[in-house]
Motif scaffolding. Structure first.
Motif, PDB file in Angstrom:
ATOM      1  N   ALA A  42      46.504 -19.622   7.027  1.00  0.00           N
ATOM      2  CA  ALA A  42      45.858 -20.872   6.610  1.00  0.00           C
ATOM      3  C   ALA A  42      44.438 -20.584   6.149  1.00  0.00           C
ATOM      4  O   ALA A  42      43.777 -19.674   6.665  1.00  0.00           O
ATOM      5  N   TYR A  43      43.966 -21.382   5.185  1.00  0.00           N
ATOM      6  CA  TYR A  43      42.604 -21.263   4.669  1.00  0.00           C
ATOM      7  C   TYR A  43      41.775 -22.476   5.081  1.00  0.00           C
ATOM      8  O   TYR A  43      42.167 -23.620   4.844  1.00  0.00           O
ATOM      9  N   LEU A  44      40.628 -22.237   5.703  1.00  0.00           N
ATOM     10  CA  LEU A  44      39.592 -23.253   5.890  1.00  0.00           C
ATOM     11  C   LEU A  44      38.427 -22.837   4.993  1.00  0.00           C
ATOM     12  O   LEU A  44      37.593 -22.011   5.374  1.00  0.00           O
ATOM     13  N   LYS A  53      51.795 -18.108   2.441  1.00  0.00           N
ATOM     14  CA  LYS A  53      50.618 -18.957   2.247  1.00  0.00           C
ATOM     15  C   LYS A  53      50.824 -20.268   3.004  1.00  0.00           C
ATOM     16  O   LYS A  53      51.789 -20.992   2.781  1.00  0.00           O
ATOM     17  N   GLY A  54      49.904 -20.543   3.911  1.00  0.00           N
ATOM     18  CA  GLY A  54      49.956 -21.785   4.681  1.00  0.00           C
ATOM     19  C   GLY A  54      49.023 -22.837   4.091  1.00  0.00           C
ATOM     20  O   GLY A  54      48.661 -22.772   2.912  1.00  0.00           O
ATOM     21  N   PRO A  55      48.600 -23.807   4.890  1.00  0.00           N
ATOM     22  CA  PRO A  55      47.694 -24.845   4.399  1.00  0.00           C
ATOM     23  C   PRO A  55      46.400 -24.238   3.863  1.00  0.00           C
ATOM     24  O   PRO A  55      45.903 -23.237   4.389  1.00  0.00           O
ATOM     25  N   ASP A  56      45.874 -24.858   2.827  1.00  0.00           N
ATOM     26  CA  ASP A  56      44.695 -24.340   2.126  1.00  0.00           C
ATOM     27  C   ASP A  56      43.805 -25.533   1.804  1.00  0.00           C
ATOM     28  O   ASP A  56      44.134 -26.337   0.934  1.00  0.00           O
ATOM     29  N   GLN A  57      42.686 -25.688   2.533  1.00  0.00           N
ATOM     30  CA  GLN A  57      41.875 -26.889   2.358  1.00  0.00           C
ATOM     31  C   GLN A  57      40.386 -26.579   2.450  1.00  0.00           C
ATOM     32  O   GLN A  57      39.956 -25.754   3.258  1.00  0.00           O
ATOM     33  N   GLN A  70      34.535 -32.033  10.882  1.00  0.00           N
ATOM     34  CA  GLN A  70      35.650 -32.280   9.968  1.00  0.00           C
ATOM     35  C   GLN A  70      36.615 -31.097   9.942  1.00  0.00           C
ATOM     36  O   GLN A  70      37.828 -31.273   9.835  1.00  0.00           O
ATOM     37  N   ALA A  71      36.060 -29.897  10.058  1.00  0.00           N
ATOM     38  CA  ALA A  71      36.906 -28.698  10.058  1.00  0.00           C
ATOM     39  C   ALA A  71      37.884 -28.721  11.225  1.00  0.00           C
ATOM     40  O   ALA A  71      39.055 -28.334  11.084  1.00  0.00           O
ATOM     41  N   GLY A  72      37.414 -29.177  12.390  1.00  0.00           N
ATOM     42  CA  GLY A  72      38.298 -29.270  13.549  1.00  0.00           C
ATOM     43  C   GLY A  72      39.437 -30.246  13.319  1.00  0.00           C
ATOM     44  O   GLY A  72      40.594 -29.962  13.659  1.00  0.00           O
ATOM     45  N   VAL A  73      39.118 -31.394  12.723  1.00  0.00           N
ATOM     46  CA  VAL A  73      40.150 -32.398  12.421  1.00  0.00           C
ATOM     47  C   VAL A  73      41.141 -31.846  11.410  1.00  0.00           C
ATOM     48  O   VAL A  73      42.371 -31.974  11.562  1.00  0.00           O
ATOM     49  N   ILE A  74      40.612 -31.213  10.366  1.00  0.00           N
ATOM     50  CA  ILE A  74      41.475 -30.647   9.312  1.00  0.00           C
ATOM     51  C   ILE A  74      42.400 -29.586   9.897  1.00  0.00           C
ATOM     52  O   ILE A  74      43.606 -29.569   9.606  1.00  0.00           O
ATOM     53  N   PHE A  75      41.837 -28.711  10.747  1.00  0.00           N
ATOM     54  CA  PHE A  75      42.680 -27.634  11.276  1.00  0.00           C
ATOM     55  C   PHE A  75      43.728 -28.175  12.244  1.00  0.00           C
ATOM     56  O   PHE A  75      44.865 -27.674  12.282  1.00  0.00           O
ATOM     57  N   GLU A  76      43.368 -29.182  13.003  1.00  0.00           N
ATOM     58  CA  GLU A  76      44.363 -29.788  13.908  1.00  0.00           C
ATOM     59  C   GLU A  76      45.529 -30.343  13.088  1.00  0.00           C
ATOM     60  O   GLU A  76      46.702 -30.195  13.475  1.00  0.00           O
ATOM     61  N   GLN A  77      45.224 -30.969  11.971  1.00  0.00           N
ATOM     62  CA  GLN A  77      46.268 -31.486  11.084  1.00  0.00           C
ATOM     63  C   GLN A  77      47.112 -30.351  10.504  1.00  0.00           C
ATOM     64  O   GLN A  77      48.339 -30.474  10.379  1.00  0.00           O
ATOM     65  N   MET A  78      46.454 -29.248  10.176  1.00  0.00           N
ATOM     66  CA  MET A  78      47.185 -28.084   9.664  1.00  0.00           C
ATOM     67  C   MET A  78      48.179 -27.571  10.701  1.00  0.00           C
ATOM     68  O   MET A  78      49.344 -27.284  10.397  1.00  0.00           O
ATOM     69  N   LEU A  79      47.707 -27.468  11.942  1.00  0.00           N
ATOM     70  CA  LEU A  79      48.558 -26.929  13.004  1.00  0.00           C
ATOM     71  C   LEU A  79      49.734 -27.862  13.268  1.00  0.00           C
ATOM     72  O   LEU A  79      50.865 -27.405  13.487  1.00  0.00           O
ATOM     73  N   THR A  80      49.470 -29.161  13.211  1.00  0.00           N
ATOM     74  CA  THR A  80      50.541 -30.143  13.416  1.00  0.00           C
ATOM     75  C   THR A  80      51.563 -30.082  12.287  1.00  0.00           C
ATOM     76  O   THR A  80      52.772 -30.093  12.527  1.00  0.00           O
ATOM     77  N   SER A  81      51.071 -29.993  11.044  1.00  0.00           N
ATOM     78  CA  SER A  81      51.977 -30.008   9.882  1.00  0.00           C
ATOM     79  C   SER A  81      52.868 -28.778   9.824  1.00  0.00           C
ATOM     80  O   SER A  81      53.970 -28.822   9.272  1.00  0.00           O
ATOM     81  N   ASP A 127      49.615 -18.121  11.816  1.00  0.00           N
ATOM     82  CA  ASP A 127      49.437 -16.806  12.435  1.00  0.00           C
ATOM     83  C   ASP A 127      48.085 -16.168  12.146  1.00  0.00           C
ATOM     84  O   ASP A 127      47.722 -15.173  12.773  1.00  0.00           O
ATOM     85  N   GLY A 128      47.358 -16.731  11.180  1.00  0.00           N
ATOM     86  CA  GLY A 128      46.034 -16.214  10.844  1.00  0.00           C
ATOM     87  C   GLY A 128      45.241 -17.290  10.136  1.00  0.00           C
ATOM     88  O   GLY A 128      45.811 -18.093   9.399  1.00  0.00           O
ATOM     89  N   VAL A 129      43.917 -17.303  10.374  1.00  0.00           N
ATOM     90  CA  VAL A 129      43.061 -18.329   9.778  1.00  0.00           C
ATOM     91  C   VAL A 129      41.922 -17.656   9.032  1.00  0.00           C
ATOM     92  O   VAL A 129      41.100 -16.943   9.638  1.00  0.00           O
ATOM     93  N   LEU A 130      41.894 -17.861   7.705  1.00  0.00           N
ATOM     94  CA  LEU A 130      40.759 -17.403   6.922  1.00  0.00           C
ATOM     95  C   LEU A 130      39.744 -18.536   6.937  1.00  0.00           C
ATOM     96  O   LEU A 130      39.827 -19.484   6.153  1.00  0.00           O
ATOM     97  N   ALA A 131      38.809 -18.483   7.877  1.00  0.00           N
ATOM     98  CA  ALA A 131      37.736 -19.478   7.970  1.00  0.00           C
ATOM     99  C   ALA A 131      36.515 -18.909   7.269  1.00  0.00           C
ATOM    100  O   ALA A 131      36.124 -17.761   7.509  1.00  0.00           O
ATOM    101  N   ALA A 132      35.883 -19.722   6.402  1.00  0.00           N
ATOM    102  CA  ALA A 132      34.847 -19.210   5.512  1.00  0.00           C
ATOM    103  C   ALA A 132      33.519 -18.917   6.189  1.00  0.00           C
ATOM    104  O   ALA A 132      32.700 -18.187   5.645  1.00  0.00           O
ATOM    105  N   ASN A 133      33.265 -19.498   7.369  1.00  0.00           N
ATOM    106  CA  ASN A 133      32.071 -19.087   8.122  1.00  0.00           C
ATOM    107  C   ASN A 133      32.316 -19.272   9.619  1.00  0.00           C
ATOM    108  O   ASN A 133      33.377 -19.762  10.038  1.00  0.00           O
ATOM    109  N   ASP A 134      31.346 -18.870  10.413  1.00  0.00           N
ATOM    110  CA  ASP A 134      31.535 -18.888  11.873  1.00  0.00           C
ATOM    111  C   ASP A 134      31.697 -20.304  12.418  1.00  0.00           C
ATOM    112  O   ASP A 134      32.422 -20.520  13.387  1.00  0.00           O
TER     113      ASP A 134
END
Length: 365
Positions: free
Chosen positions: A169-171, A202-206, A215-226, A232-239
């Motif tokens: 997944a991409y954040l 390729k998983g969710p990409d937002q 907002q990132a927490g809400v978005i990722f929770e939705q990704m995990l639910t969907s 299996d891996g999260v490309l998060a753009a910053n810490d």
């Protein structure tokens, strides 16, 4: 700064004029003969998206300006576009001879840069390029290289976990930040071939508006639910975005099992790495970025110019912008100590409470 830890990708800066000493920073915009007293205005973007802006950039820029004896004014727009514009107007009115900005978006940034130039104020894009803005200089890191390190880091951590056809997944960062586009170009260059070859899925990409961690927490929770928990891996753009994902993973008892990337080498990001909840981060030595930018700003404020030996192309205007791009470094558990040894963060900031033993185990003394 230890020699060799971070290299400047550009050719060394060459002064084209003498750097005469100027007075202290106690006045505000008097005239020195026919020329204005050099004064530098800096607008930082916010204090929510990353701890770096107030914790590192402000400190290192202040150090450089004080050492040079120039007047300066550093303010933070706190994510407010109207406030950003108001601050710029005040700085121009109060006699800034050079203006350095970290834009909130290219539209707001461009309007500020154009107004500054119309008033004879020299301009620098700091960290983020303002598309179509026409700043005289751009100082940042090689941001596609940052993204490439993130993509390579996630791939390494998935390999270390022997992941089979992992869902990634991409954040992504804010859609209004050109750097976020460059980061994504970088990690796509590593991960897209793996998606195409069916090695990864390729998983969710937002994108996360304004780099907002909540907002990132809400978005990722939705990704995990969907995906029914199948990430299996999260490309998060910053810490900050990475920590938002980790918080959700913790609630689902998946932290440490799902590699998460980051950027900025924040104390929290480094702690997450030491705890095994974050795969890696990208260290950008802000002291070097601030030094390069302040050298240029000081020269511009005095009516002088420096050569950088490097340019970047503004994708909107098509024009080349004189640039200094610095080289980022990937940080994993085994070299967290390098960030502390480099003076970017302190041992006391990272090695608190339960992290004291983790620091000792990682060779941080």
């Amino acid at each position: 700064m230890r020699k060799g830890f971070l290299a400047v990708a550009a050719v060394g800066l060459l002064a084209t004029g003498s750097m005469a000493a100027c007075g202290d920073n106690s006045g505000d915009g008097d005239q020195a003969g026919a020329q204005k007293t050099p004064k530098i205005g800096v607008i930082l973007p916010d204090s929510k998206s990353s701890a770096r802006w107030e914790g590192a950039d402000r400190k290192f820029l202040e150090e450089a300006f004080k050492a040079a004896g120039v007047k300066y004014d550093i303010q933070n727009a706190q994510g407010d576009k109207a406030n950003f514009s108001t601050i710029a107007d005040q700085m121009i009115t109060n006699g800034a001879t050079a203006l350095m900005i970290v834009n909130l978006d290219s539209g707001t940034g461009k309007a500020v840069l154009e107004k500054a130039k119309s008033q004879g104020v020299a301009t620098i894009d700091y960290d983020r390029l303002t598309l179509g803005g026409g700043a005289e200089y751009y100082v940042s890191f090689d941001n596609e290289a940052v993204g490439k390190l993130q993509g390579e880091g996630l791939s390494k951590c998935l390999t270390d976990k022997a992941a089979k056809n992992p869902v990634v997944a991409y954040l992504n960062g804010s859609p209004t930040d050109n750097n976020a586009t460059l980061f994504k170009n970088g990690y796509d260059s590593v991960l897209k071939p793996k998606f195409d070859a069916k090695e990864y899925t390729k998983g969710p990409d937002q994108a996360v508006p304004d780099w907002d961690n909540a907002q990132a927490g809400v978005i990722f929770e939705q990704m995990l639910t969907s995906t029914k928990g199948k990430i299996d891996g999260v490309l998060a753009a910053n810490d900050g975005l990475g920590n938002a994902a980790i918080s959700v993973l913790k609630k689902n008892k998946l932290n440490g099992k799902v590699p998460v990337t980051g950027q900025d080498a924040t104390p929290q990001g480094l702690q997450n790495i030491l705890a095994g909840d974050q795969c890696m981060t990208v260290y950008k030595a802000i002291r070097e970025e601030a030094k390069a930018a302040s050298d240029l700003a000081i020269a511009l404020a005095k009516g002088e110019r420096k050569e950088t030996g490097q340019t970047v192309k503004d994708p909107e205007s098509g024009k080349d912008v004189a640039a200094v791009l610095l080289t980022p470094k990937a940080i994993y558990k085994e070299n967290v100590k390098d960030v502390i040894a480099d003076g970017f963060v302190t041992k006391d900031e990272v090695c608190t409470g339960a992290y004291a033993k983790l620091c000792a185990d990682a060779g941080i003394s």
